[in-house]
Structures are given as structure tokens and as C-alpha cells.
Motif scaffolding. Structure first.
Motif, PDB file in Angstrom:
ATOM      1  N   LEU A 117     -10.149   2.373  41.980  1.00  0.00           N
ATOM      2  CA  LEU A 117     -10.224   3.560  41.568  1.00  0.00           C
ATOM      3  C   LEU A 117     -10.436   4.556  42.688  1.00  0.00           C
ATOM      4  O   LEU A 117     -10.307   5.836  42.466  1.00  0.00           O
ATOM      5  CB  LEU A 117     -11.433   3.956  40.649  1.00  0.00           C
ATOM      6  N   GLU A 118     -10.340   4.008  43.930  1.00  0.00           N
ATOM      7  CA  GLU A 118     -10.307   5.095  45.099  1.00  0.00           C
ATOM      8  C   GLU A 118      -8.863   4.897  45.912  1.00  0.00           C
ATOM      9  O   GLU A 118      -8.574   5.880  46.522  1.00  0.00           O
ATOM     10  CB  GLU A 118     -11.376   4.299  46.246  1.00  0.00           C
ATOM     11  N   GLN A 119      -8.426   3.821  45.714  1.00  0.00           N
ATOM     12  CA  GLN A 119      -6.588   3.905  46.367  1.00  0.00           C
ATOM     13  C   GLN A 119      -5.899   3.509  45.371  1.00  0.00           C
ATOM     14  O   GLN A 119      -5.790   2.336  44.980  1.00  0.00           O
ATOM     15  CB  GLN A 119      -6.795   2.691  47.579  1.00  0.00           C
ATOM     16  N   PRO A 120      -5.183   4.256  44.754  1.00  0.00           N
ATOM     17  CA  PRO A 120      -4.104   4.181  43.688  1.00  0.00           C
ATOM     18  C   PRO A 120      -3.179   3.144  44.056  1.00  0.00           C
ATOM     19  O   PRO A 120      -2.807   2.562  43.230  1.00  0.00           O
ATOM     20  CB  PRO A 120      -3.412   5.452  43.750  1.00  0.00           C
ATOM     21  N   GLY A 121      -2.855   2.969  45.377  1.00  0.00           N
ATOM     22  CA  GLY A 121      -1.851   1.754  45.782  1.00  0.00           C
ATOM     23  C   GLY A 121      -2.423   0.417  45.826  1.00  0.00           C
ATOM     24  O   GLY A 121      -1.661  -0.396  46.464  1.00  0.00           O
ATOM     25  N   ASP A 174     -12.333   4.607  30.223  1.00  0.00           N
ATOM     26  CA  ASP A 174     -13.588   4.929  29.781  1.00  0.00           C
ATOM     27  C   ASP A 174     -14.514   4.322  31.165  1.00  0.00           C
ATOM     28  O   ASP A 174     -14.440   3.399  31.751  1.00  0.00           O
ATOM     29  CB  ASP A 174     -14.138   3.890  28.714  1.00  0.00           C
ATOM     30  N   ASP A 175     -15.263   5.057  31.315  1.00  0.00           N
ATOM     31  CA  ASP A 175     -16.358   5.048  32.655  1.00  0.00           C
ATOM     32  C   ASP A 175     -16.982   3.602  32.601  1.00  0.00           C
ATOM     33  O   ASP A 175     -17.200   2.987  33.639  1.00  0.00           O
ATOM     34  CB  ASP A 175     -17.196   6.204  33.060  1.00  0.00           C
ATOM     35  N   SER A 176     -17.281   3.340  31.606  1.00  0.00           N
ATOM     36  CA  SER A 176     -18.056   2.011  31.176  1.00  0.00           C
ATOM     37  C   SER A 176     -17.238   0.810  31.696  1.00  0.00           C
ATOM     38  O   SER A 176     -17.802  -0.197  31.867  1.00  0.00           O
ATOM     39  CB  SER A 176     -18.721   1.716  29.880  1.00  0.00           C
ATOM     40  N   ALA A 177     -15.939   0.938  31.370  1.00  0.00           N
ATOM     41  CA  ALA A 177     -15.100   0.044  31.899  1.00  0.00           C
ATOM     42  C   ALA A 177     -14.914  -0.409  33.259  1.00  0.00           C
ATOM     43  O   ALA A 177     -14.486  -1.371  33.692  1.00  0.00           O
ATOM     44  CB  ALA A 177     -13.706   0.016  31.054  1.00  0.00           C
ATOM     45  N   ALA A 178     -15.266   0.586  34.147  1.00  0.00           N
ATOM     46  CA  ALA A 178     -15.110   0.392  35.533  1.00  0.00           C
ATOM     47  C   ALA A 178     -16.377  -0.588  36.061  1.00  0.00           C
ATOM     48  O   ALA A 178     -17.502  -0.724  35.583  1.00  0.00           O
ATOM     49  CB  ALA A 178     -15.199   1.724  36.248  1.00  0.00           C
ATOM     50  N   VAL A 179     -15.603  -1.382  37.305  1.00  0.00           N
ATOM     51  CA  VAL A 179     -16.588  -2.101  37.822  1.00  0.00           C
ATOM     52  C   VAL A 179     -16.975  -1.894  39.242  1.00  0.00           C
ATOM     53  O   VAL A 179     -15.982  -1.433  39.839  1.00  0.00           O
ATOM     54  CB  VAL A 179     -16.264  -3.714  37.615  1.00  0.00           C
ATOM     55  N   GLU A 180     -18.084  -2.223  39.808  1.00  0.00           N
ATOM     56  CA  GLU A 180     -18.350  -2.029  41.068  1.00  0.00           C
ATOM     57  C   GLU A 180     -18.624  -3.161  41.872  1.00  0.00           C
ATOM     58  O   GLU A 180     -19.500  -4.013  41.500  1.00  0.00           O
ATOM     59  CB  GLU A 180     -19.721  -0.981  40.962  1.00  0.00           C
ATOM     60  N   ARG A 208     -15.010   0.519  43.878  1.00  0.00           N
ATOM     61  CA  ARG A 208     -14.873   0.727  42.270  1.00  0.00           C
ATOM     62  C   ARG A 208     -13.476   0.482  42.016  1.00  0.00           C
ATOM     63  O   ARG A 208     -12.453   0.960  42.499  1.00  0.00           O
ATOM     64  CB  ARG A 208     -15.113   2.299  41.824  1.00  0.00           C
ATOM     65  N   PHE A 209     -13.676  -0.485  40.873  1.00  0.00           N
ATOM     66  CA  PHE A 209     -12.342  -0.851  40.238  1.00  0.00           C
ATOM     67  C   PHE A 209     -12.008  -0.835  38.868  1.00  0.00           C
ATOM     68  O   PHE A 209     -13.141  -0.748  38.141  1.00  0.00           O
ATOM     69  CB  PHE A 209     -12.080  -2.412  40.604  1.00  0.00           C
TER      70      PHE A 209
END
Lengths: 77, 150
Positions: free
Chosen positions: B52-56, B15-21, B34-35
Motif C-alpha cells: 500500500l506504500e509502493q504501487p510497484g 476495505d481498510d480492515s482487509a489491509a495487513v501490517e 502495509r500490504f
């Protein structure tokens, strides 16, 4: 290590481009003003320690090695 | 619902609202902003902080309260402003406080209590707030924090 005593308002030069001025002293703290070229990174040592720890923490972690520590944390009152 | 590739869990819907910046990234990862915090019931109090930008890139973090219930959080005014805290800490501020875990330095895992990750759930913003005192260690061994056996 070179040790130099300075009073507020006095400064120290490192190389041609870096100047560190003592702005304020007192209550166990010293306020420093640092003039350096943009290319010279200026970091609190704690930030460098955290950067190094983050770089290490970003490595692959074998999750099974954490099982014991997690179980111990969970079992605490 | 957006999806992301993760380091430990394959492809995950979130859910987009779960992401933190993190407006300024983290030390050493200034460009990672963004994580997605991922919790697994079986591994609590572990929280996976997945980029959310680097899968690794995925930090393993622990809830600070689970490590040290008496932890005294201290943040600079700049860090407080960056996550949108407008009241002093200590008042009932809603927050999540996490310590980055590493097992690289010793056989036993260590946690960074010098620089906890603080999330403001109301704004979705987070910061790794590096303390300027010497009260807590950057590499606090996890095992030594256990209460002694009686």
C-alpha cells in the motif's frame, strides 16, 4: 575456509571490531554471542536467502507463465 | 473506501480492515509495512500481496496448504508475538499462511517454504517468519511438489 575449534566461553575475533563468542553448545546446536559495530549487519543465513528471494520475487512476473502451475495446483485432490 | 494503485490491477478500492501490517517489514523490504492481500477467483490459490506504500511492489504468494498440505509451521516466539499469537501453534489458531513465489531463478516457479508469510486475521498483523531449521527450501520448485501421476 579457516577452521577453528572453540569451547563454550571462548571467542574468535574478526578484524578489530567483531567478536564472536561461543556461549553454549549441545543437542546439535551452538549458541553464539556476536559483538559488532552497528554498521555491520549480522544476519542468519536463512534471512539473507529470504531477502535475496524477496528481491527477485519483487520483479515483474509475467502472469501467463504461471497459468500452467496454477492449473496443476488446482487440479490436485 | 480508500483506494490504492496496484502493480497488476490498476486502481483498486479496498476495505481498510482487509489491509495487513508487517510490523518489521519483510527481509529486503524492511520499510514496507502495509500490504493488501488480493485474491482472484480465476487465479486461486494465488494471493497477490500488494504494497500500500509502493504501487510497484506486489509479491505473488501461494497458500501453503495448496502447495504442501502436510506443511509443519514453526515460528520463533518473537515472530509469534509480533503477529499476536498467544497460543501455541497446533491448537486451532486462526491464520493465513502464504509462500512467496518467484520465477527469477529457474524456468519453473519456486516458492519460499523456508520463510512463509503468516497473517493473524484477528490482529491484521503479519510476519515473514524465517525458519531456523533446514527442513524446507527457500527455493522449492513448485512443479516437483505435485503428486506423481498414477
Amino acid at each position: 575456509m579457516l577452521v577453528i575449534s572453540r569451547r563454550a566461553g571462548e571467542s574468535v575475533l574478526i578484524g578489530e571490531d567483531v567478536e564472536i563468542q561461543v556461549l553454549e553448545t549441545g543437542s546439535g546446536r551452538v549458541k553464539l554471542g556476536i559483538s559488532a559495530p552497528r554498521a555491520v549487519p549480522v544476519l542468519r543465513n536463512e534471512v539473507r536467502l529470504t531477502r535475496d528471494q524477496n528481491l527477485a520475487a519483487a520483479q515483474e512476473v509475467p502472469l501467463e507463465r504461471l497459468a500452467t502451475a496454477l492449473a496443476q495446483l488446482r487440479s490436485r485432490p | 473506501m480508500p483506494q490504492c494503485e496496484t502493480k497488476y490491477f490498476g486502481t483498486v478500492s479496498y476495505d481498510d480492515s482487509a489491509a495487513v501490517e508487517f510490523p518489521t517489514g519483510l527481509p529486503g523490504f524492511e520499510n514496507c509495512r502495509r500490504f493488501l492481500p488480493i485474491e482472484e477467483a480465476a487465479r486461486l490459490p494465488l494471493v497477490f500481496m500488494q504494497s500500500l506504500e509502493q504501487p510497484g511492489l506486489c509479491f505473488l504468494t501461494l497458500q501453503v496448504a495448496a502447495i504442501d498440505p502436510g506443511y509443519q509451521l514453526k515460528m520463533s516466539p518473537e515472530d509469534m508475538a509480533s503477529v499476536g499469537f498467544d497460543q501455541p501453534l497446533g491448537t486451532a489458531v486462526d491464520m493465513v499462511c502464504l509462500a512467496v513465489l518467484s520465477i527469477a531463478y529457474a524456468d519453473a516457479p519456486t516458492v519460499n517454504l523456508l520463510a512463509p508469510i503468516v497473517v493473524n486475521p484477528r490482529t491484521g498483523r503479519a510476519v515473514q517468519s524465517v525458519r531456523d531449521d533446514a527442513v524446507y527450501l527457500c527455493r522449492q520448485p513448485l512443479v516437483r511438489l505435485q503428486a506423481p501421476c498414477s
